[in-house]
Design an enzyme around this catalytic site. Structure first.
Site, PDB file in Angstrom:
ATOM      1  N   ASP A   1       0.593  -1.255  -0.007  1.00 29.84           N
ATOM      2  CA  ASP A   1       0.108  -0.064   0.091  1.00 29.84           C
ATOM      3  C   ASP A   1       0.856   1.092  -0.036  1.00 29.84           C
ATOM      4  O   ASP A   1       2.096   1.070   0.525  1.00 29.84           O
ATOM      5  CB  ASP A   1      -0.815   0.028   1.126  1.00 29.84           C
ATOM      6  CG  ASP A   1      -2.119   1.078   1.173  1.00 29.84           C
ATOM      7  OD1 ASP A   1      -2.237   1.568  -0.034  1.00 29.84           O
ATOM      8  OD2 ASP A   1      -2.729   1.157   2.267  1.00 29.84           O
TER       9      ASP A   1
ATOM     10  N   HIS B   1       2.583   3.461  -8.917  1.00 30.33           N
ATOM     11  CA  HIS B   1       2.383   2.143  -9.269  1.00 30.33           C
ATOM     12  C   HIS B   1       3.620   1.540 -10.207  1.00 30.33           C
ATOM     13  O   HIS B   1       4.102   0.443  -9.778  1.00 30.33           O
ATOM     14  CB  HIS B   1       1.366   1.876 -10.387  1.00 30.33           C
ATOM     15  CG  HIS B   1      -0.131   1.962  -9.524  1.00 30.33           C
ATOM     16  ND1 HIS B   1      -0.308   1.877  -8.139  1.00 30.33           N
ATOM     17  CD2 HIS B   1      -1.381   2.829  -9.721  1.00 30.33           C
ATOM     18  CE1 HIS B   1      -1.291   2.340  -7.743  1.00 30.33           C
ATOM     19  NE2 HIS B   1      -2.080   2.803  -8.689  1.00 30.33           N
TER      20      HIS B   1
ATOM     21  N   LEU C   1      11.897 -19.370  -5.083  1.00 28.68           N
ATOM     22  CA  LEU C   1      10.789 -18.707  -4.346  1.00 28.68           C
ATOM     23  C   LEU C   1       9.405 -18.839  -5.417  1.00 28.68           C
ATOM     24  O   LEU C   1       9.319 -18.803  -6.560  1.00 28.68           O
ATOM     25  CB  LEU C   1      11.068 -17.097  -4.507  1.00 28.68           C
ATOM     26  CG  LEU C   1      10.128 -16.183  -3.786  1.00 28.68           C
ATOM     27  CD1 LEU C   1      10.066 -16.154  -2.375  1.00 28.68           C
ATOM     28  CD2 LEU C   1      10.069 -14.840  -4.197  1.00 28.68           C
TER      29      LEU C   1
HETATM   30  C1  FPP Z   1      -2.158  -0.026  -3.375  1.00 25.37           C
HETATM   31  O1  FPP Z   1      -1.599   1.646  -3.250  1.00 25.37           O
HETATM   32  C2  FPP Z   1      -1.550  -0.674  -4.394  1.00 25.37           C
HETATM   33  C3  FPP Z   1      -2.234  -1.222  -5.313  1.00 25.37           C
HETATM   34  C4  FPP Z   1      -3.691  -1.290  -5.566  1.00 25.37           C
HETATM   35  C5  FPP Z   1      -1.249  -1.740  -6.604  1.00 25.37           C
HETATM   36  C6  FPP Z   1      -0.012  -2.730  -6.310  1.00 25.37           C
HETATM   37  C7  FPP Z   1       0.718  -2.394  -7.262  1.00 25.37           C
HETATM   38  C8  FPP Z   1       2.023  -2.536  -7.464  1.00 25.37           C
HETATM   39  C9  FPP Z   1       2.646  -2.531  -6.064  1.00 25.37           C
HETATM   40  C10 FPP Z   1       2.628  -2.671  -8.736  1.00 25.37           C
HETATM   41  C11 FPP Z   1       3.130  -3.927  -9.176  1.00 25.37           C
HETATM   42  C12 FPP Z   1       1.548  -4.262 -10.069  1.00 25.37           C
HETATM   43  C13 FPP Z   1       1.525  -5.338 -10.570  1.00 25.37           C
HETATM   44  C14 FPP Z   1       0.126  -5.494 -11.285  1.00 25.37           C
HETATM   45  C15 FPP Z   1       2.557  -6.582 -10.845  1.00 25.37           C
HETATM   46  P1  FPP Z   1      -2.760   2.667  -3.254  1.00 25.37           P
HETATM   47  O2  FPP Z   1      -2.637   2.914  -4.950  1.00 25.37           O
HETATM   48  O3  FPP Z   1      -4.041   2.409  -3.019  1.00 25.37           O
HETATM   49  O4  FPP Z   1      -1.947   3.828  -2.760  1.00 25.37           O
HETATM   50  P2  FPP Z   1      -2.533   5.106  -1.789  1.00 25.37           P
HETATM   51  O5  FPP Z   1      -3.405   4.267  -0.770  1.00 25.37           O
HETATM   52  O6  FPP Z   1      -1.400   5.722  -1.121  1.00 25.37           O
HETATM   53  O7  FPP Z   1      -3.501   5.861  -2.732  1.00 25.37           O
END
Ligand code: FPP
Length: 237
Positions: free
Chosen positions: A21, A38, A132
């Site tokens: 997150d 992202h 892994l």
């Molecule tokens: C949550 O942060 C994150 C996500 C919903 C996406 C996670 C994706 C990645 C770490 C990249 C790798 C992805 C793939 C598809 C392989 P948020 O966007 O909710 O952050 P915020 O709470 O600060 O807005």
């Protein structure tokens, strides 16, 4: 002395699950679009996938896209689908070379064809790897997973005494994967967000304020050290 040297190598969690997150906040702090967060999150994920097996972790499960994430703007959803495609195409050789075995946890029926195709190829290519195991929760929701297992139970109509925890566990996406020992959530929120609801019954929880794109080796070692200081009793004394 590095942080790694103070880890007890006999007490490394076999399965670590991560709620990645904070990508959006990371981007906002820099005046960048959420998509840049992202992309940085994907870079952090690649680094953790490299480091995890070095530390002795055997299963790493990451929450990449939840069943609720469809509510985000179309552009952001499309970007996350494209990131997944990219990971399965551009990064797959390196992952395969490192012996990583990829599994997807989630409902793939709603995933765009291009992404689905890339995912299928990535899973197939790495299926016999013994390094892994990287489980990517993608279009994953814990409640949806449990409901789908309940539907299968009803379909099979077993006798009530046959429905044991083991029987039920085998109907989940994680069927043959041991339950997570440790769940890490970045960016400080104290929530589970519909992640592995059944599987984390006895997992240790670790929350850090570090935003996911900033999460690296040192942060993982800190989480493992914290885990090693816990007394896991599984309901005993
Ligand atoms: C949550 O942060 C994150 C996500 C919903 C996406 C996670 C994706 C990645 C770490 C990249 C790798 C992805 C793939 C598809 C392989 P948020 O966007 O909710 O952050 P915020 O709470 O600060 O807005």
């Amino acid at each position: 002395m590095t942080t790694t040297e103070v880890l007890d190598l006999t007490l490394i969690p076999a399965h670590v699950a991560v709620i990645m997150d904070g990508n959006g906040r990371w981007a906002r702090k820099r005046g960048l679009p959420r998509t840049a967060g992202h992309r940085a999150g994907m870079k952090a994920l690649k680094a953790v996938v490299r480091v995890a097996p070095e530390l002795g972790i055997r299963y790493l499960t990451v929450y990449a896209f939840s069943t609720e994430n469809w509510k985000r703007p179309t552009e952001e959803v499309g970007f996350l689908m494209d990131l997944m495609t990219e990971m399965m195409k551009r990064e797959i050789r390196e992952l395969h070379g490192a012996g990583v075995r990829i599994r997807i946890l989630g409902d793939l029926s709603a995933i765009p064809e291009k992404t689905l195709q890339a995912v299928r190829e990535g899973v197939e290519l790495t299926r016999d790897n013994t390094g892994l195991q990287l489980n990517i929760a993608f279009n994953y929701g814990g409640r949806q997973e449990i409901l789908s297992a309940v539907r299968t139970v009803l379909d099979r109509s077993p006798g009530p005494e046959e429905i044991t925890e083991d029987y039920f566990s085998r109907l989940l996406y994680t069927e043959d994967i041991p339950d997570p020992d440790l769940v890490i959530r970045t960016s400080g929120e104290l929530r589970i967000s519909n992640f592995l609801l059944w599987q984390i019954a006895y997992a240790e929880l670790y929350v850090t304020d570090v935003l996911w794109p900033d999460f690296g080796r040192e942060d993982l070692v800190l989480a493992l050290q914290d885990y090693q200081a816990r007394g896991r009793r599984f309901g005993g004394i």
